[in-house]
Scaffold this motif. Structure first.
Motif, PDB file in Angstrom:
ATOM      1  N   GLU A 102      39.210  32.182  46.080  1.00 53.26           N
ATOM      2  CA  GLU A 102      40.345  32.643  46.869  1.00 53.26           C
ATOM      3  C   GLU A 102      41.627  32.074  46.278  1.00 53.26           C
ATOM      4  OE1 GLU A 102      39.668  31.713  50.949  1.00 53.26           O
ATOM      5  OE2 GLU A 102      38.207  33.332  51.206  1.00 53.26           O
ATOM      6  N   ALA A 103      42.490  32.970  45.798  1.00 54.44           N
ATOM      7  CA  ALA A 103      43.725  32.541  45.145  1.00 54.44           C
ATOM      8  C   ALA A 103      44.697  33.711  45.083  1.00 54.44           C
ATOM      9  CB  ALA A 103      43.436  32.017  43.740  1.00 54.44           C
ATOM     10  N   ILE A 104      45.955  33.390  44.778  1.00 61.96           N
ATOM     11  CA  ILE A 104      46.983  34.409  44.610  1.00 61.96           C
ATOM     12  C   ILE A 104      46.813  35.072  43.242  1.00 61.96           C
ATOM     13  CG2 ILE A 104      49.458  34.850  44.498  1.00 61.96           C
ATOM     14  CD1 ILE A 104      48.460  34.103  47.259  1.00 61.96           C
ATOM     15  N   ILE A 105      46.895  36.390  43.206  1.00 63.86           N
ATOM     16  CA  ILE A 105      46.788  37.120  41.940  1.00 63.86           C
ATOM     17  C   ILE A 105      48.073  36.914  41.142  1.00 63.86           C
ATOM     18  CG2 ILE A 105      46.541  39.390  40.879  1.00 63.86           C
ATOM     19  CD1 ILE A 105      44.941  40.245  43.320  1.00 63.86           C
ATOM     20  N   GLU A 106      47.923  36.431  39.926  1.00 60.87           N
ATOM     21  CA  GLU A 106      49.082  36.165  39.067  1.00 60.87           C
ATOM     22  C   GLU A 106      49.468  37.388  38.246  1.00 60.87           C
ATOM     23  OE1 GLU A 106      48.984  33.340  35.519  1.00 60.87           O
ATOM     24  OE2 GLU A 106      50.047  32.149  37.025  1.00 60.87           O
ATOM     25  N   SER A 107      48.472  38.106  37.725  1.00 58.58           N
ATOM     26  CA  SER A 107      48.764  39.298  36.930  1.00 58.58           C
ATOM     27  C   SER A 107      47.586  40.259  36.971  1.00 58.58           C
ATOM     28  CB  SER A 107      49.073  38.920  35.471  1.00 58.58           C
ATOM     29  OG  SER A 107      47.917  38.395  34.834  1.00 58.58           O
ATOM     30  N   PHE A 150      46.876  38.343  47.792  1.00 54.53           N
ATOM     31  CA  PHE A 150      45.834  37.321  47.892  1.00 54.53           C
ATOM     32  C   PHE A 150      44.493  37.904  47.480  1.00 54.53           C
ATOM     33  CE2 PHE A 150      42.708  34.750  50.262  1.00 54.53           C
ATOM     34  CZ  PHE A 150      43.061  33.493  49.805  1.00 54.53           C
ATOM     35  N   GLY A 151      43.869  37.277  46.484  1.00 54.75           N
ATOM     36  CA  GLY A 151      42.549  37.694  46.047  1.00 54.75           C
ATOM     37  C   GLY A 151      41.480  36.934  46.808  1.00 54.75           C
ATOM     38  N   ALA A 152      40.688  37.651  47.585  1.00 57.32           N
ATOM     39  CA  ALA A 152      39.647  37.031  48.403  1.00 57.32           C
ATOM     40  C   ALA A 152      38.273  37.333  47.822  1.00 57.32           C
ATOM     41  CB  ALA A 152      39.735  37.525  49.844  1.00 57.32           C
ATOM     42  N   THR A 153      37.289  36.568  48.261  1.00 52.48           N
ATOM     43  CA  THR A 153      35.919  36.748  47.786  1.00 52.48           C
ATOM     44  C   THR A 153      35.118  37.693  48.672  1.00 52.48           C
ATOM     45  OG1 THR A 153      35.236  34.787  49.040  1.00 52.48           O
ATOM     46  CG2 THR A 153      35.895  34.452  46.752  1.00 52.48           C
ATOM     47  N   THR A 154      35.743  38.269  49.688  1.00 51.74           N
ATOM     48  CA  THR A 154      35.028  39.140  50.614  1.00 51.74           C
ATOM     49  C   THR A 154      34.748  40.498  49.978  1.00 51.74           C
ATOM     50  OG1 THR A 154      37.131  39.885  51.546  1.00 51.74           O
ATOM     51  CG2 THR A 154      36.049  38.029  52.618  1.00 51.74           C
ATOM     52  N   LYS A 177      35.182  43.452  51.193  1.00 49.66           N
ATOM     53  CA  LYS A 177      36.149  44.510  51.502  1.00 49.66           C
ATOM     54  C   LYS A 177      37.467  44.369  50.746  1.00 49.66           C
ATOM     55  CE  LYS A 177      38.096  42.113  55.521  1.00 49.66           C
ATOM     56  NZ  LYS A 177      38.395  42.205  56.960  1.00 49.66           N
ATOM     57  N   ASP A 178      37.612  43.353  49.911  1.00 51.11           N
ATOM     58  CA  ASP A 178      38.882  43.135  49.220  1.00 51.11           C
ATOM     59  C   ASP A 178      38.706  43.068  47.704  1.00 51.11           C
ATOM     60  OD1 ASP A 178      40.465  42.963  51.558  1.00 51.11           O
ATOM     61  OD2 ASP A 178      39.722  40.932  51.896  1.00 51.11           O
ATOM     62  N   PRO A 179      38.275  44.156  47.044  1.00 52.32           N
ATOM     63  CA  PRO A 179      38.171  44.135  45.576  1.00 52.32           C
ATOM     64  C   PRO A 179      39.549  44.249  44.925  1.00 52.32           C
ATOM     65  CG  PRO A 179      37.613  46.297  46.398  1.00 52.32           C
ATOM     66  CD  PRO A 179      37.828  45.433  47.615  1.00 52.32           C
ATOM     67  N   ILE A 180      39.650  43.741  43.708  1.00 54.43           N
ATOM     68  CA  ILE A 180      40.906  43.855  42.967  1.00 54.43           C
ATOM     69  C   ILE A 180      41.006  45.222  42.305  1.00 54.43           C
ATOM     70  CG2 ILE A 180      42.264  42.906  41.059  1.00 54.43           C
ATOM     71  CD1 ILE A 180      40.994  40.210  41.619  1.00 54.43           C
ATOM     72  N   MET A 181      39.893  45.693  41.749  1.00 55.25           N
ATOM     73  CA  MET A 181      39.892  46.993  41.082  1.00 55.25           C
ATOM     74  C   MET A 181      38.471  47.529  41.013  1.00 55.25           C
ATOM     75  SD  MET A 181      40.506  45.776  37.128  1.00 55.25           S
ATOM     76  CE  MET A 181      41.935  44.809  37.624  1.00 55.25           C
ATOM     77  N   LYS A 182      38.359  48.788  40.607  1.00 55.89           N
ATOM     78  CA  LYS A 182      37.064  49.434  40.453  1.00 55.89           C
ATOM     79  C   LYS A 182      36.950  49.967  39.034  1.00 55.89           C
ATOM     80  CE  LYS A 182      34.039  52.882  42.634  1.00 55.89           C
ATOM     81  NZ  LYS A 182      33.949  53.901  43.710  1.00 55.89           N
ATOM     82  N   LEU A 183      35.821  49.675  38.374  1.00 54.40           N
ATOM     83  CA  LEU A 183      35.585  50.106  37.002  1.00 54.40           C
ATOM     84  C   LEU A 183      34.367  51.022  36.941  1.00 54.40           C
ATOM     85  CD1 LEU A 183      36.015  46.730  35.042  1.00 54.40           C
ATOM     86  CD2 LEU A 183      37.769  48.407  35.616  1.00 54.40           C
ATOM     87  N   ALA A 184      34.356  51.887  35.925  1.00 50.53           N
ATOM     88  CA  ALA A 184      33.212  52.772  35.690  1.00 50.53           C
ATOM     89  C   ALA A 184      32.782  52.639  34.239  1.00 50.53           C
ATOM     90  CB  ALA A 184      33.575  54.219  35.998  1.00 50.53           C
ATOM     91  N   GLU A 185      31.479  52.515  34.030  1.00 48.39           N
ATOM     92  CA  GLU A 185      30.924  52.485  32.670  1.00 48.39           C
ATOM     93  C   GLU A 185      30.571  53.914  32.272  1.00 48.39           C
ATOM     94  OE1 GLU A 185      27.512  50.169  30.020  1.00 48.39           O
ATOM     95  OE2 GLU A 185      27.436  50.116  32.212  1.00 48.39           O
ATOM     96  N   ILE A 186      31.218  54.433  31.232  1.00 47.67           N
ATOM     97  CA  ILE A 186      31.046  55.838  30.849  1.00 47.67           C
ATOM     98  C   ILE A 186      30.367  56.001  29.493  1.00 47.67           C
ATOM     99  CG2 ILE A 186      32.973  56.636  32.244  1.00 47.67           C
ATOM    100  CD1 ILE A 186      34.709  56.574  29.745  1.00 47.67           C
ATOM    101  N   ASP A 187      29.752  54.969  29.006  1.00 47.02           N
ATOM    102  CA  ASP A 187      29.016  55.060  27.750  1.00 47.02           C
ATOM    103  C   ASP A 187      27.669  54.361  27.930  1.00 47.02           C
ATOM    104  OD1 ASP A 187      28.123  55.338  25.203  1.00 47.02           O
ATOM    105  OD2 ASP A 187      29.660  54.099  24.250  1.00 47.02           O
TER     106      ASP A 187
END
Length: 231
Positions: free
Chosen positions: A68-73, A202-206, A208-218
Motif C-alpha cells: 500500500e503506497a502512493i503511485i509515483e508514476s 493510492f495503490g492498494a493491495t485489494t 477491487k483496486d488494480p492499477i492496470m489491466k494487461l493482455a498477452e497476445i502472443d
C-alpha cells in the motif's frame, strides 16, 4: 456450421502502439487464416472466402500494488505494447531508499571489526608474555589468569562484531528487496488494455483496486466458424 479452434503465434514488434492499429492487425490475421483454409471442389479456387471467427488473448491479468503506497508514476498508456520485465509503474519509495542506503553503509563499515582484531592481537601478545613470565616464576598465577581472561573476552568480542557485520549485510539485502516491491514490472509481453489509476492516487493491495489491466497476445487463440461442407 462447425467450429475449428487453434492458437497462432503473433509477434508483437510488428504492431504499433495504438489500439485501432492493433484491432486492424487482429482482423488482418483472421482474414489470412480464413484465406488459407482448405477449399472443396464445390468452391472455386479463385473465390476468396470469408468466415466468422473469435480472436482472444492468451490471458488477461490485473496489475495491483504489492504494497500500500502512493503511485509515483505510470509509464504506459492504454494500447501500449509492453515487454516482459518492463517497468510499467513505480510507487513512492523515499523512506525505502533511505533505509537501503543506511543498511549498505552499515554493511560496508569495517572499523569495529578492525578494532576488535587489534584488541585480540594485543591481548594475545600479553597472554603469551604472561605465560612465559609465569613459567619463570616472575608473576603469579592470578596475573596469568587475568591475561588469559582478557584474551578470551577480546576473541568473543571479535566474533560478535563479525556476526553483526553479517546481520548488516542481510539487512541490506532485505532493504533492497523491500525497495524492489516499489517497482512494478510486466510479467509478460503484451498490450495494455486499460489503466485504472494515475500518479498521486493510492495503490492498494485489494482485489477491487488494480492499477492496470494487461493482455498477452502472443499467441492469440482463434476460433473459426466453418461450413460443414469444408470437412
Amino acid at each position: 456450421m462447425t467450429r475449428r479452434e487453434g492458437f497462432y503465434p503473433l509477434h508483437c514488434p510488428a504492431l504499433q502502439q495504438d489500439e485501432l492499429t492493433l484491432l486492424k492487425h487482429l482482423f488482418a490475421i483472421a482474414s489470412c487464416l480464413a484465406a488459407t483454409l482448405p477449399a472443396t471442389s464445390t468452391i472455386a479456387a479463385e473465390t476468396a472466402a470469408e468466415y466468422d471467427c473469435i480472436i482472444e488473448a492468451r490471458q488477461y491479468i490485473e496489475i495491483r500494488s504489492p504494497v500500500e503506497a502512493i503511485i509515483e508514476s505510470v509509464n504506459v498508456r492504454r494500447g501500449d505494447i509492453v515487454t516482459r520485465g518492463q517497468v510499467v509503474a513505480t510507487l513512492h519509495s523515499g523512506p525505502e531508499r533511505a533505509a537501503l542506503e543506511l543498511a549498505k553503509t552499515r554493511a560496508r563499515t569495517q572499523g569495529e571489526i578492525k578494532v576488535a582484531e587489534a584488541r585480540v592481537a594485543i591481548t594475545g601478545k600479553k597472554l603469551r608474555r604472561a605465560e612465559e613470565l609465569f613459567a619463570q616464576n616472575f608473576i603469579s598465577a592470578n596475573a596469568r589468569d587475568e591475561a588469559r581472561a582478557d584474551f578470551q573476552l577480546a576473541t568473543e568480542d571479535l566474533g560478535r562484531t563479525r556476526e553483526n557485520q553479517k546481520l548488516a549485510e542481510q539487512e541490506a539485502r532485505r532493504a533492497a528487496e523491500v525497495l524492489a516491491l516499489r517497482t512494478i514490472t510486466s510479467p509478460f509481453s503484451g498490450v495494455v488494455v486499460e489503466v485504472m489509476l494515475k500518479p498521486g492516487e493510492f495503490g492498494a493491495t485489494t482485489i477491487k483496486d488494480p492499477i492496470m489491466k494487461l493482455a498477452e497476445i502472443d499467441p492469440l487463440y482463434v476460433e473459426v466458424v466453418l461450413p460443414v461442407n469444408l470437412y
